[in-house]
Design a protein around this motif. Structure first.
Motif, PDB file in Angstrom:
ATOM      1  N   GLU A 555      12.156   2.383   9.507  1.00 30.13           N
ATOM      2  CA  GLU A 555      11.897   2.488   8.576  1.00 30.13           C
ATOM      3  C   GLU A 555      10.706   3.040   8.322  1.00 30.13           C
ATOM      4  OE1 GLU A 555      12.040   0.852   3.910  1.00 30.13           O
ATOM      5  OE2 GLU A 555      11.458  -0.227   5.406  1.00 30.13           O
ATOM      6  N   GLY A 556      10.451   3.864   7.351  1.00 30.37           N
ATOM      7  CA  GLY A 556       9.205   4.901   7.221  1.00 30.37           C
ATOM      8  C   GLY A 556       9.459   5.539   6.015  1.00 30.37           C
ATOM      9  N   THR A 557       8.177   5.175   4.882  1.00 34.91           N
ATOM     10  CA  THR A 557       7.551   5.804   3.901  1.00 34.91           C
ATOM     11  C   THR A 557       6.689   5.986   3.729  1.00 34.91           C
ATOM     12  OG1 THR A 557       6.310   3.651   3.568  1.00 34.91           O
ATOM     13  CG2 THR A 557       8.968   3.633   2.147  1.00 34.91           C
ATOM     14  N   GLY A 558       6.401   7.306   2.642  1.00 33.09           N
ATOM     15  CA  GLY A 558       5.041   8.489   2.746  1.00 33.09           C
ATOM     16  C   GLY A 558       4.939   8.408   0.880  1.00 33.09           C
ATOM     17  N   TYR A 559       3.335   9.067   0.982  1.00 33.63           N
ATOM     18  CA  TYR A 559       3.495   8.621  -0.368  1.00 33.63           C
ATOM     19  C   TYR A 559       2.546   9.544  -0.702  1.00 33.63           C
ATOM     20  CZ  TYR A 559       4.809   4.095   0.029  1.00 33.63           C
ATOM     21  OH  TYR A 559       5.006   3.332   0.108  1.00 33.63           O
ATOM     22  N   TYR A 560       2.677  11.194  -1.953  1.00 29.38           N
ATOM     23  CA  TYR A 560       1.814  12.732  -2.061  1.00 29.38           C
ATOM     24  C   TYR A 560       1.517  12.229  -3.405  1.00 29.38           C
ATOM     25  CZ  TYR A 560       0.476  16.816  -0.935  1.00 29.38           C
ATOM     26  OH  TYR A 560      -0.557  18.240  -1.662  1.00 29.38           O
ATOM     27  N   PRO A 561      -0.356  12.387  -3.025  1.00 32.08           N
ATOM     28  CA  PRO A 561      -0.552  12.350  -4.945  1.00 32.08           C
ATOM     29  C   PRO A 561      -0.038  14.293  -5.210  1.00 32.08           C
ATOM     30  CG  PRO A 561      -2.357  12.475  -3.504  1.00 32.08           C
ATOM     31  CD  PRO A 561      -1.032  11.856  -2.220  1.00 32.08           C
ATOM     32  N   VAL A 562       0.179  14.676  -6.646  1.00 35.60           N
ATOM     33  CA  VAL A 562       0.231  15.677  -7.050  1.00 35.60           C
ATOM     34  C   VAL A 562      -0.454  15.352  -8.612  1.00 35.60           C
ATOM     35  CG1 VAL A 562       1.751  17.612  -7.951  1.00 35.60           C
ATOM     36  CG2 VAL A 562       2.388  15.839  -6.168  1.00 35.60           C
ATOM     37  N   GLY A 563      -1.956  15.781  -7.711  1.00 38.42           N
ATOM     38  CA  GLY A 563      -2.897  15.187  -9.361  1.00 38.42           C
ATOM     39  C   GLY A 563      -2.937  14.323  -9.840  1.00 38.42           C
ATOM     40  N   ASP A 564      -3.591  13.652 -10.569  1.00 39.63           N
ATOM     41  CA  ASP A 564      -4.377  12.518 -10.679  1.00 39.63           C
ATOM     42  C   ASP A 564      -3.119  11.502 -11.408  1.00 39.63           C
ATOM     43  OD1 ASP A 564      -6.738  13.572 -10.418  1.00 39.63           O
ATOM     44  OD2 ASP A 564      -7.118  13.709 -12.156  1.00 39.63           O
ATOM     45  N   VAL A 623      21.827   3.639   7.335  1.00 41.33           N
ATOM     46  CA  VAL A 623      21.491   4.931   6.545  1.00 41.33           C
ATOM     47  C   VAL A 623      20.798   4.736   5.407  1.00 41.33           C
ATOM     48  CG1 VAL A 623      21.821   6.499   8.704  1.00 41.33           C
ATOM     49  CG2 VAL A 623      23.711   6.781   6.139  1.00 41.33           C
ATOM     50  N   GLU A 624      19.627   5.150   4.788  1.00 38.75           N
ATOM     51  CA  GLU A 624      19.263   4.418   3.782  1.00 38.75           C
ATOM     52  C   GLU A 624      18.246   6.125   3.501  1.00 38.75           C
ATOM     53  OE1 GLU A 624      19.958   0.734   2.556  1.00 38.75           O
ATOM     54  OE2 GLU A 624      17.885   1.067   2.679  1.00 38.75           O
ATOM     55  N   ALA A 625      17.715   6.589   2.631  1.00 37.64           N
ATOM     56  CA  ALA A 625      16.794   7.471   1.617  1.00 37.64           C
ATOM     57  C   ALA A 625      16.857   7.437   0.429  1.00 37.64           C
ATOM     58  CB  ALA A 625      17.495   8.910   1.715  1.00 37.64           C
ATOM     59  N   ALA A 626      15.806   7.742   0.022  1.00 31.99           N
ATOM     60  CA  ALA A 626      15.114   7.447  -1.759  1.00 31.99           C
ATOM     61  C   ALA A 626      14.243   9.071  -1.441  1.00 31.99           C
ATOM     62  CB  ALA A 626      14.903   6.035  -2.425  1.00 31.99           C
ATOM     63  N   ALA A 627      14.022   8.764  -3.187  1.00 32.14           N
ATOM     64  CA  ALA A 627      12.687   9.880  -3.679  1.00 32.14           C
ATOM     65  C   ALA A 627      12.168   9.419  -4.874  1.00 32.14           C
ATOM     66  CB  ALA A 627      12.887  11.184  -3.657  1.00 32.14           C
ATOM     67  N   GLU A 628      11.395   9.530  -5.149  1.00 31.54           N
ATOM     68  CA  GLU A 628      10.680   9.376  -6.294  1.00 31.54           C
ATOM     69  C   GLU A 628       9.126   9.952  -6.918  1.00 31.54           C
ATOM     70  OE1 GLU A 628      11.245   4.598  -6.743  1.00 31.54           O
ATOM     71  OE2 GLU A 628       9.748   4.909  -6.628  1.00 31.54           O
ATOM     72  N   ILE A 629       9.820  10.292  -8.200  1.00 36.29           N
ATOM     73  CA  ILE A 629       8.018  10.346  -8.433  1.00 36.29           C
ATOM     74  C   ILE A 629       7.902   9.654  -9.946  1.00 36.29           C
ATOM     75  CG2 ILE A 629       7.600  12.827 -10.170  1.00 36.29           C
ATOM     76  CD1 ILE A 629       9.360  14.610  -9.081  1.00 36.29           C
ATOM     77  N   ARG A 630       7.038   9.981  -9.597  1.00 34.12           N
ATOM     78  CA  ARG A 630       6.043   8.348 -10.226  1.00 34.12           C
ATOM     79  C   ARG A 630       5.390   9.190 -11.311  1.00 34.12           C
ATOM     80  NH1 ARG A 630       5.753   4.350  -4.613  1.00 34.12           N
ATOM     81  NH2 ARG A 630       7.378   4.179  -4.410  1.00 34.12           N
ATOM     82  N   TYR A 631       4.656   8.516 -12.086  1.00 33.93           N
ATOM     83  CA  TYR A 631       3.814   9.911 -13.126  1.00 33.93           C
ATOM     84  C   TYR A 631       3.254   8.043 -14.163  1.00 33.93           C
ATOM     85  CZ  TYR A 631       1.698  11.757 -17.601  1.00 33.93           C
ATOM     86  OH  TYR A 631       0.959  11.690 -18.471  1.00 33.93           O
ATOM     87  N   ARG A 632       2.346   8.139 -14.233  1.00 30.31           N
ATOM     88  CA  ARG A 632       1.401   7.025 -14.513  1.00 30.31           C
ATOM     89  C   ARG A 632       0.212   7.657 -15.723  1.00 30.31           C
ATOM     90  NH1 ARG A 632      -2.006   2.058 -11.416  1.00 30.31           N
ATOM     91  NH2 ARG A 632      -2.991   1.093 -14.004  1.00 30.31           N
ATOM     92  N   PHE A 633       0.202   6.538 -16.871  1.00 30.98           N
ATOM     93  CA  PHE A 633      -0.692   6.728 -18.142  1.00 30.98           C
ATOM     94  C   PHE A 633      -1.190   5.524 -18.375  1.00 30.98           C
ATOM     95  CE2 PHE A 633       3.235   6.996 -18.864  1.00 30.98           C
ATOM     96  CZ  PHE A 633       4.382   6.155 -20.207  1.00 30.98           C
ATOM     97  N   GLY A 634      -2.194   5.508 -18.358  1.00 29.51           N
ATOM     98  CA  GLY A 634      -3.070   4.433 -17.926  1.00 29.51           C
ATOM     99  C   GLY A 634      -2.392   3.072 -17.794  1.00 29.51           C
TER     100      GLY A 634
END
Length: 702
Positions: A555-564, A623-634
């Motif tokens: 298993e592999g996971t990755g995280y990439y920030p786009v802005g703050d 086999v599994e794969a997933a993609a997320e876009i996470r937006y945080r406010f406060g």
């Protein structure tokens, strides 16, 4: 010693004991001197002089023109008949009693309340310097800091009365002067004035603070009064301001604090920074800076000494330390040890402080012992957690833990699982920090009943594990675990030969192991970096003959920030079981996909091959794969995601029947990690699959 004043003795004739208004000596001093040769006047002369003065001044009384003049004491009384008339009865006076309801304090406050505004004059030159070459000593930072601390600004232009406005003005005069002095303007003066609105207008009064900054003083020579240290530039290199820079108070204080922090990190646990001296020269507009520093003895780590209500002996505390006796003293390692002690959960209070031992170390330094002052806290805890997933139902778990039943750090954990599709109980012995820090040894015994669409089972399990793990204090790049499992399980599965579901008992022995390489930035809620993990479990199926096979998962996971506030996260997983047919593998040991931690949009274990009743039967590859876009406010967040997965009967992973799910989720961030609610739907839904799947849990999906 405190002094007490003694009361004076009463003056003669003064029985009350009170002191005279003036002393005899003071009274005599005020009397003009009398010429003894001057002739004394007679009483007849005195009377004649008074008669002459009275004839020159008219008596005080009613004059012919209606004015009053003369002497009140000698004026004749005016004959007024009203004065001789008797007073009338009291009832004849028309007196209206005071109505308190018609008066409120608010009326009085409104009558006295004033409005005001303020401005600062005299900083134009600093404003111009800001535009030309912004520096930390410019007017912009002074105005901003003044606005944060100003009493006038804090009052929002309102005050109860003028005296309050004046008091705020005086307070802000001193504040502005201090700010200017703190940013190199040591000759600064500030004057305050209040300008009132024109007569007949209702505008607010204006408070004007007029500043005269004077020149900006800059650092001249920089001197440190200290004996030699190792390395020789240890003090100087940690003092950032340089000759020629403005004498900024905050910058100077930060540099001194940096020295106080850096020296204990470099072998000087008892270093002390003294009181600075700045000698100003108005002619050159510079200030020579001198700082006394007492480094104390250069030290190495000595012995660990405990005191207070002992939780751990010194020997076990030494296992938590990331240093050995004789290593050069570093305060960061002391802070790390204190955090590790707190993380055991067995202390209510714990403090770690260096103490001089007076003993020399072989390298020429002196040993600094560490005194660990302990105060034991509660050893027992109760905990509970709950979650819900489509296909998995409601699941709740409660546990009781005695963290130090078998000292040191030998815990007994009893837990109960209750849910719509799972029920069980377990007992676990766990020794934390076993032999080394962050290594745990576990031995557990459990009984569990599961009733899922894929299988129904009654399982007894005995397992042991050794693990080296990450903690919030120290997230490690490399972690691992290895151990054993012995289980007996009676499970229901579909028998394709008989064309019906039947039960079978399996006996399994396994040696599971796992290794993880973690380069993410956070253990609970990563926003950058990646993780790679591998699991291998050689297993033997016992019973009617012995069958060996192996289970593997990558298993592999990755995280990439786009802005703050936005993070793109991805996950990929592939698994295989080799060496045995699917029917020879217990249903609970096969691979399944679907659910909150797998492919969202589908029920728990729902994906993959199915029996004639449309119930999943599991497979030998995944086999599994997933993609997320996470937006945080406060403390809140929104997540959009796409998941995919497939389970195959072959041991070779396949991609010919990938299933997809899409959805949206909400996050509520707490100090122990995010709580999540995900709602998803399958793409190209098939018969028997839910239109909507809901998942509630703690932590990110990956």
């Amino acid at each position: 010693m405190q002094r007490t004043a003694q009361a004076p003795s009463p003056a003669p004739g003064n029985e009350t004991g009170e002191p005279p208004i003036i002393t005899d000596e003071e009274f005599d001093a005020t009397i003009p001197s009398i010429d003894p040769d001057a002739p004394m006047g007679t009483i007849e002369d005195w009377d004649a002089e008074q008669a002459r003065l009275d004839s020159q001044a008219p008596a005080l009384g009613q004059t012919g023109d209606g004015t009053v003049g003369g002497d009140l004491l000698t004026a004749p009384l005016v004959d007024d008949p009203e004065l001789a008339a008797p007073l009338g009865p009291l009832e004849s006076f028309d007196v209206e009693p005071f109505d308190e309801s018609r008066y409120t304090e608010a009326d009085d406050d409104a009558a006295r309340a004033v409005r005001y505004s303020y401005r600062i004059d005299g900083l134009d030159a600093l404003d111009a310097a800001d535009e030309a070459n912004p520096e930390p000593d410019g007017a912009g930072s002074i105005r901003a800091r003044f606005g944060e601390l100003s009493a006038l600004d804090d009052g929002d232009g309102k005050a109860s009365n003028g005296a309050m406005v004046s008091a705020r003005m005086l307070e802000d005069q001193q504040l502005l002067a201090d700010l200017l002095i703190g940013q190199c303007y040591f000759d600064a003066t500030v004057n305050g004035a209040i300008e009132f609105a024109e007569s007949g207008t209702t505008g607010p009064m204006m408070v004007v603070l007029t500043a005269s900054p004077g020149p900006c003083y800059r650092l001249g020579t920089i001197t440190f009064n200290a004996p030699p240290v190792e390395p020789a530039d240890l003090i100087a290199r940690n003092f950032v301001p340089a000759t020629g820079e403005p004498i900024d108070a905050e910058r100077i204080l930060a540099a001194e604090a940096n020295i106080a922090v850096a020296m204990p990190q470099q072998g000087y646990p008892f270093a002390k920074v003294g009181q600075r001296d700045i000698l100003l020269d108005p002619e050159s507009v510079t200030g020579d800076y001198t700082l006394p520093v007492t480094p104390g003895a250069r030290s190495s780590f000595g012995d660990i000494v405990t005191s207070g209500s002992t939780v751990f002996e010194a020997e076990h505390i030494a296992k938590l330390a990331r240093f050995d006796k004789g290593d050069l003293y570093d305060s960061r390692l002391v802070d790390d040890l204190r955090k590790a002690l707190v993380a055991t959960g067995l202390y209510s209070v714990v403090a770690v402080q260096p103490e001089p031992s007076g003993t020399a170390a072989p390298d020429g330094t002196q040993y600094a012992d560490l005194k660990v002052d302990q105060e034991a806290g509660p050893e027992r805890t109760l905990a509970a957690n709950a979650g819900y997933g489509t296909g998995q139902g409601i699941r709740a778990q409660g546990s009781w833990t005695h963290r130090n039943l078998f000292p040191p750090e030998g815990a007994l954990i009893a837990s109960i699982t209750a849910g719509t599709q799972e029920q069980g109980a377990s007992a676990t012995f766990r020794r934390s920090n076993a032999g080394r820090r962050d290594r745990a040894v576990e031995l557990s015994l459990s009984a569990l009943r599961s009733d899922f669409a894929a299988y129904e089972s009654f399982t007894g399990r005995l397992a042991g594990r050794v693990s080296y793990y990450s903690t919030p204090i120290w997230q490690k790049r490399l972690t691992y675990s290895y151990g054993f499992e012995l289980l007996g399980t009676n499970e229901q599965d579909y028998n394709f030969t008989l064309g019906q579901r039947d039960r079978r008992t399996y006996y399994v022995a396994a040696l599971p192991g796992q290794i993880t390489w973690d380069r993410s930035n956070d253990l609970l809620d990563p926003t950058s970096g990646f993780r790679l993990s591998a699991q291998v479990s050689p297993e033997a199926s016992l019973g009617s003959g012995t069958l060996f096979y192996g289970r593997g998962l990558l298993e592999g996971t990755g995280y990439y920030p786009v802005g703050d506030n936005i993070v793109i996260a991805g996950r990929a997983r592939v698994g295989s079981i080799f060496g045995a047919d699917r029917t020879d593998i217990a249903p609970s040991r096969r691979y399944y996909a679907g659910g909150g931690g797998s492919v969202r949009g589908f029920g728990y274990q729902e994906l993959g091959p199915k029996d004639p009743d449309n119930r999943p039967i599991g497979g030998r590859s995944l086999v599994e794969a997933a993609a997320e876009i996470r937006y945080r406010f406060g403390n809140y967040g929104i997540v959009g995601f796409v998941d995919a997965g497939q389970v195959s009967t072959s041991s070779t992973p396949g991609f010919d029947d990938l299933r997809y799910g899409v959805g949206i989720g909400g996050r509520f961030y707490t100090n122990f990690g995010p709580m999540r609610l995900d709602v998803a739907t399958p793409i190209a839904r098939r018969p028997g699959e839910s239109r909507v799947a809901v998942y509630i849990s703690i932590g990110q999906a990956f």
